[in-house]
Design an enzyme around this catalytic site. Structure first.
Site, PDB file in Angstrom:
ATOM      1  N   GLU A   1      -9.038 -12.044   6.025  1.00  0.00           N
ATOM      2  CA  GLU A   1      -8.071 -11.404   6.921  1.00  0.00           C
ATOM      3  C   GLU A   1      -8.787 -11.125   8.244  1.00  0.00           C
ATOM      4  OE1 GLU A   1      -6.959  -7.427   5.797  1.00  0.00           O
ATOM      5  OE2 GLU A   1      -5.096  -7.466   6.932  1.00  0.00           O
TER       6      GLU A   1
ATOM      7  N   HIS B   1       0.837  -1.205   0.000  1.00  0.00           N
ATOM      8  CA  HIS B   1       0.000   0.000   0.000  1.00  0.00           C
ATOM      9  C   HIS B   1       0.875   1.259   0.000  1.00  0.00           C
ATOM     10  CE1 HIS B   1      -3.977  -1.874   0.874  1.00  0.00           C
ATOM     11  NE2 HIS B   1      -3.203  -2.847   1.328  1.00  0.00           N
TER      12      HIS B   1
ATOM     13  N   HIS C   1      -9.119  -7.985  -0.833  1.00  0.00           N
ATOM     14  CA  HIS C   1      -8.701  -8.322   0.530  1.00  0.00           C
ATOM     15  C   HIS C   1      -9.785  -9.212   1.131  1.00  0.00           C
ATOM     16  CE1 HIS C   1      -5.988  -4.854   0.313  1.00  0.00           C
ATOM     17  NE2 HIS C   1      -5.469  -5.189   1.488  1.00  0.00           N
TER      18      HIS C   1
ATOM     19  N   ASP D   1       0.035   4.487   0.802  1.00  0.00           N
ATOM     20  CA  ASP D   1      -0.061   5.333   2.001  1.00  0.00           C
ATOM     21  C   ASP D   1       0.564   4.667   3.225  1.00  0.00           C
ATOM     22  OD1 ASP D   1      -2.090   3.502   1.678  1.00  0.00           O
ATOM     23  OD2 ASP D   1      -3.732   4.866   2.160  1.00  0.00           O
TER      24      ASP D   1
ATOM     25  N   GLY E   1     -10.040  -2.021   3.195  1.00  0.00           N
ATOM     26  CA  GLY E   1     -10.787  -1.420   4.303  1.00  0.00           C
ATOM     27  C   GLY E   1     -11.262  -2.449   5.314  1.00  0.00           C
TER      28      GLY E   1
HETATM   29 ZN   LIG Z   1      -3.527  -4.790   2.257  1.00  0.00          ZN
END
Ligand SMILES: [Zn+2]
Length: 333
Positions: free
Chosen positions: A194, A7, A191, A9, A164
């Site tokens: 997780e 990522h 994603h 950021d 998110g």
């Molecule tokens: Zn990630």
């Protein structure tokens, strides 16, 4: 080394955050890079994915102008190049960079400019993955991200993602977003598995995800593991991050190598170099030291990453060729 799950950021260096803040007159909790790192990195016992995600607030604060996005991406790509990496797919959500009036298209253009300037003339290549975001009221923004990815596909953007708070906003709620991605022929990863369990991974597969971000909790469902193996769906696993977000209790219990040994197409990635305070080299070192990864397994993980990359068959073949040449005679890390 190849990193497919990184990522933007969450990988901005502390000194870059400081520099960008100074240029824009933005106050930070500390002016010292070492001290600022404490605000940017998640603790080892972070509590949950939600707490981990809070660490993105600060870098996002300074990445709201064209110049800041360009420069931030330039410094990130430069640091990956300096690490001697072969290839990276850098992801971010353009809709999180529009607080000062930029459009998603302007954000992507600025990021591509920074990426291309930093990678020019080098062996290292990078592509962008645009993230849609889980959330309650951003349907339009997500659909716009899909259209933006379609517009830049093959021009520096390789795919889409969904990022998110997985436990708060179920994967299955995003069918419309990825139906549009399919209609526009934009490949995507999601994603899943997780903060939420196997059902989240199943939902991602039903929607047509060609890769799964993390997928660490697939093992709770043996049939799903078998399906992932049979279809050779790449899992973008990020060991340090998975421990921090409590997706696994400890590194020694991380399933990355057991999935690999079962024949799943597992890859190893950093997720966030700054939030998880890591590098791709460090992730591989941890696998060797804590999980007993063999040189052959290391080679397989690298080849898997090349196979899973959002690239053409020829580009993937070229990556694999380099990996084979480097791995021959250099079996120890
Ligand atoms: Zn990630």
């Amino acid at each position: 080394m190849i990193d497919l799950h990184l990522h933007f950021d969450g990988s901005l260096l502390a000194r870059t955050v400081l520099e960008l803040a100074k240029e824009q007159g933005i106050a930070l909790p500390s002016e010292e890079p070492d001290e600022l790192k404490l605000f940017l990195a998640a603790p080892a016992d972070c509590g949950s994915l939600n707490e981990y995600l809070e660490k993105f607030d600060l870098p996002l604060l300074v990445l709201q102008t064209r110049e800041a996005v360009r420069k931030g991406m330039y410094t990130l790509v430069s640091s990956l190049k300096e690490q001697g990496m072969l290839y990276a797919e850098i992801r971010f959500a353009p809709q999180l960079h529009t607080k000062k009036g930029l459009t998603q298209e302007q954000v992507v253009k600025a990021a591509l400019q920074g990426l291309q300037e930093a990678a020019a003339g080098s062996f290292f290549k990078a592509k962008l993955i645009l993230c849609c975001m889980r959330g309650a009221d951003n349907r339009e923004e997500n659909l716009l991200t899909v259209r933006t990815a379609a517009a830049f596909l093959g021009r520096g953007v390789a795919a889409l993602d969904l990022a998110g708070a997985e436990a708060l906003y179920p994967t299955a709620d995003y069918g419309e977003v990825f139906a549009l991605a399919k209609e526009l022929s934009v490949p995507f990863t999601i994603h899943a598995g997780e903060a939420d369990g196997p059902e989240s991974i199943r939902a991602a597969l039903r929607m047509g995800a060609s890769r799964i971000g993390h997928g660490v909790r697939a093992g709770e469902d043996p049939e799903l593991l078998e399906e992932l193996k049979e279809k050779q769906i790449p899992l973008e696993m990020c060991p340090s991050s998975n421990v921090q977000t409590k997706a696994v209790p400890s590194l020694s219990e991380h399933p990355v190598l057991s999935y690999l040994r079962r024949g799943l197409l597992v890859t190893v990635n950093t997720d966030n170099m700054t939030v998880s305070d890591t590098t791709i080299e460090r992730e591989f070192r941890l696998l060797k030291e804590e999980l007993g990864m063999t040189p052959e397994e290391r080679r397989q993980l690298l080849l898997n990453a090349a196979d899973a990359a959002f690239l053409t068959a020829e580009e993937r073949w070229r990556l694999k060729d380099v990996i084979e040449k480097v791995c021959v005679g250099k079996t120890e890390l």
